[in-house]
Design a protein around this motif. Structure first.
Motif, mmCIF file in Angstrom:
data_model
loop_
_atom_site.group_PDB
_atom_site.id
_atom_site.type_symbol
_atom_site.label_atom_id
_atom_site.label_comp_id
_atom_site.label_asym_id
_atom_site.label_seq_id
_atom_site.Cartn_x
_atom_site.Cartn_y
_atom_site.Cartn_z
ATOM 1 N N UNK A 234 -6.475 -1.284 -2.527
ATOM 2 C CA UNK A 234 -5.657 -0.084 -2.289
ATOM 3 C C UNK A 234 -6.631 1.071 -2.087
ATOM 4 N N UNK A 235 -7.106 1.243 -0.852
ATOM 5 C CA UNK A 235 -8.090 2.304 -0.584
ATOM 6 C C UNK A 235 -7.507 3.689 -0.880
ATOM 7 N N UNK A 236 -8.358 4.572 -1.319
ATOM 8 C CA UNK A 236 -7.920 5.910 -1.727
ATOM 9 C C UNK A 236 -7.200 6.666 -0.615
ATOM 10 N N UNK A 237 -7.724 6.606 0.577
ATOM 11 C CA UNK A 237 -7.139 7.382 1.670
ATOM 12 C C UNK A 237 -6.412 6.498 2.690
ATOM 13 N N UNK A 238 -5.961 5.328 2.216
ATOM 14 C CA UNK A 238 -5.244 4.409 3.112
ATOM 15 C C UNK A 238 -3.749 4.695 3.007
ATOM 16 N N UNK A 239 -3.167 5.172 4.135
ATOM 17 C CA UNK A 239 -1.760 5.567 4.113
ATOM 18 C C UNK A 239 -1.100 5.218 5.445
ATOM 19 N N UNK A 240 0.146 4.755 5.352
ATOM 20 C CA UNK A 240 0.903 4.435 6.566
ATOM 21 C C UNK A 240 1.488 5.720 7.156
ATOM 22 N N UNK A 241 1.512 5.778 8.494
ATOM 23 C CA UNK A 241 2.002 6.972 9.167
ATOM 24 C C UNK A 241 3.387 6.781 9.777
ATOM 25 N N UNK A 242 3.907 5.569 9.732
ATOM 26 C CA UNK A 242 5.211 5.312 10.322
ATOM 27 C C UNK A 242 6.320 6.059 9.594
ATOM 28 N N UNK A 243 7.317 6.488 10.344
ATOM 29 C CA UNK A 243 8.426 7.237 9.766
ATOM 30 C C UNK A 243 9.256 6.355 8.821
ATOM 31 N N UNK A 244 9.557 6.895 7.664
ATOM 32 C CA UNK A 244 10.432 6.200 6.724
ATOM 33 C C UNK A 244 9.792 5.095 5.918
ATOM 34 N N UNK A 245 8.487 4.884 6.072
ATOM 35 C CA UNK A 245 7.819 3.789 5.355
ATOM 36 C C UNK A 245 7.944 3.952 3.840
ATOM 37 N N UNK A 246 7.880 5.193 3.372
ATOM 38 C CA UNK A 246 7.879 5.442 1.932
ATOM 39 C C UNK A 246 9.250 5.891 1.390
ATOM 40 N N UNK A 247 10.236 5.942 2.264
ATOM 41 C CA UNK A 247 11.549 6.460 1.843
ATOM 42 C C UNK A 247 12.148 5.661 0.674
ATOM 43 N N UNK A 248 12.096 4.354 0.775
ATOM 44 C CA UNK A 248 12.701 3.512 -0.274
ATOM 45 C C UNK A 248 12.042 3.753 -1.624
ATOM 46 N N UNK A 249 10.737 3.967 -1.629
ATOM 47 C CA UNK A 249 10.032 4.205 -2.891
ATOM 48 C C UNK A 249 10.348 5.595 -3.444
ATOM 49 N N UNK A 250 10.358 6.589 -2.572
ATOM 50 C CA UNK A 250 10.616 7.958 -3.032
ATOM 51 C C UNK A 250 12.055 8.133 -3.512
ATOM 52 N N UNK A 251 12.972 7.333 -2.965
ATOM 53 C CA UNK A 251 14.373 7.416 -3.380
ATOM 54 C C UNK A 251 14.724 6.428 -4.483
ATOM 55 N N UNK A 252 13.733 5.709 -4.959
ATOM 56 C CA UNK A 252 13.937 4.757 -6.062
ATOM 57 C C UNK A 252 14.393 5.541 -7.302
ATOM 58 N N UNK A 253 15.394 5.012 -8.002
ATOM 59 C CA UNK A 253 15.951 5.723 -9.167
ATOM 60 C C UNK A 253 14.898 5.982 -10.247
ATOM 61 N N UNK A 254 13.986 5.046 -10.437
ATOM 62 C CA UNK A 254 12.943 5.221 -11.452
ATOM 63 C C UNK A 254 12.007 6.368 -11.066
#
Length: 292
Positions: A234-254
């Motif tokens: 898990x590289x420090x500056x490794x990030x996906x740029x696609x739209x909505x890739x992180x939506x499910x995680x950010x909207x996770x109830x936890x």
């Protein structure tokens, strides 16, 4: 003169000093000591009686624990495979994975792979996920076309995997993204003594759920182990740029609950760092040899 001096010294040592009562009968003295010891032991039972209940209780407790340990280990020892079970595994499970390979392409596996793998199966054969990894590795090592991809280190890697982690590695075969996030808090207005922040949720991901893990809450730990073994990073500056890739995680109830609790504090603010799990070259080779 020297001889005379020594003689006088010996005589002086052999003389009874005045005021000292020397025993006339050593055996009688021993008898008296024994009688005194017997008198003392007559008073000991009271002390022994006070200790005996505690000693008995400890004995019973140890006996109970011993029975529980034996009962718990009994099914474990029964799961250790015998030589016949290992032979049957190779003749059926491994053979099944090679059924579409031309007989002329089936070769003896390298001993550095087959030996440790079969030995490890004695203890892991009853675990379906791990057994499948070993079977695939042996099949890869016995196929002339794929044998070069079977690395001896893979046996040791499988030994250090849990069933859930084995399930996760199978996801590596699919060309997909593996987003992870870390939720932390920081001070809104840093002052002396109140600077920096702290991670609250590290490397949170839905990979464990996607893989059907038995304990998906342990996914961050699983990812740590896969990274430790060199299969992923898990590289420090490794990030996906696609739209909505992180939506499910950010909207996770936890995640939303943690963010809410942080932002409720007037001194703090929440921060979400986005990263991604990246499969290494070793990881790709591992899944091709052991999960494919």
């Amino acid at each position: 003169m020297i001889r005379a001096f020594k003689s006088e010294k010996i005589k002086a040592c052999n003389q009874i000093q005045p005021g000292v009562n020397m025993p006339t009968d050593p055996l009688k003295d021993v008898s008296e000591i024994a009688k005194a010891a017997a008198e003392i032991t007559k008073n000991v039972p009271v002390y022994e009686d006070a200790l005996q209940p505690a000693a008995k209780q400890v004995g019973l407790a140890l006996e109970t624990v011993g029975k529980a340990v034996n009962a718990a280990l009994l099914p474990v020892t029964a799961l250790i495979w015998s030589a016949d079970q290992l032979k049957d595994f190779v003749n059926t499970r491994v053979a099944k994975k090679l059924e579409n390979i031309p007989p002329e392409n089936i070769i003896p596996p390298k001993l550095t792979i087959a030996g440790p793998a079969i030995e490890a199966l004695r203890y892991a054969g009853s675990d379906e996920q791990l057994a499948d990894l070993y079977a695939n590795l042996l099949a890869t090592a016995m196929n002339r076309d794929t044998a070069s991809g079977a690395h001896p280190a893979f046996v040791e890697i499988i030994k250090q995997l849990t069933s859930d982690e084995a399930k996760i590695t199978k996801l590596f075969l699919s060309p997909t993204v593996f987003p992870v996030i870390t939720v932390a808090w920081e001070y809104k207005n840093p002052t002396e003594g109140k600077t920096g922040g702290q991670d609250v949720l590290v490397n949170y991901s839905h990979i464990g759920v996607q893989a059907g893990c038995e304990f998906p809450d342990l996914t961050p730990t699983y990812l740590d182990n896969l990274c430790r073994l060199g299969l992923a990073e898990i590289p420090t500056f490794y990030q996906y740029t696609g739209l909505g890739v992180y939506d499910a995680l950010e909207n996770d109830s936890k995640v939303k609950q943690i963010v809410y609790e942080i932002d409720e504090n007037l001194e703090l603010k929440s921060k979400i760092t986005k990263n991604g799990l990246k499969i290494t070259s070793m990881g790709r080779q591992f899944v091709m040899a052991c999960s494919g």
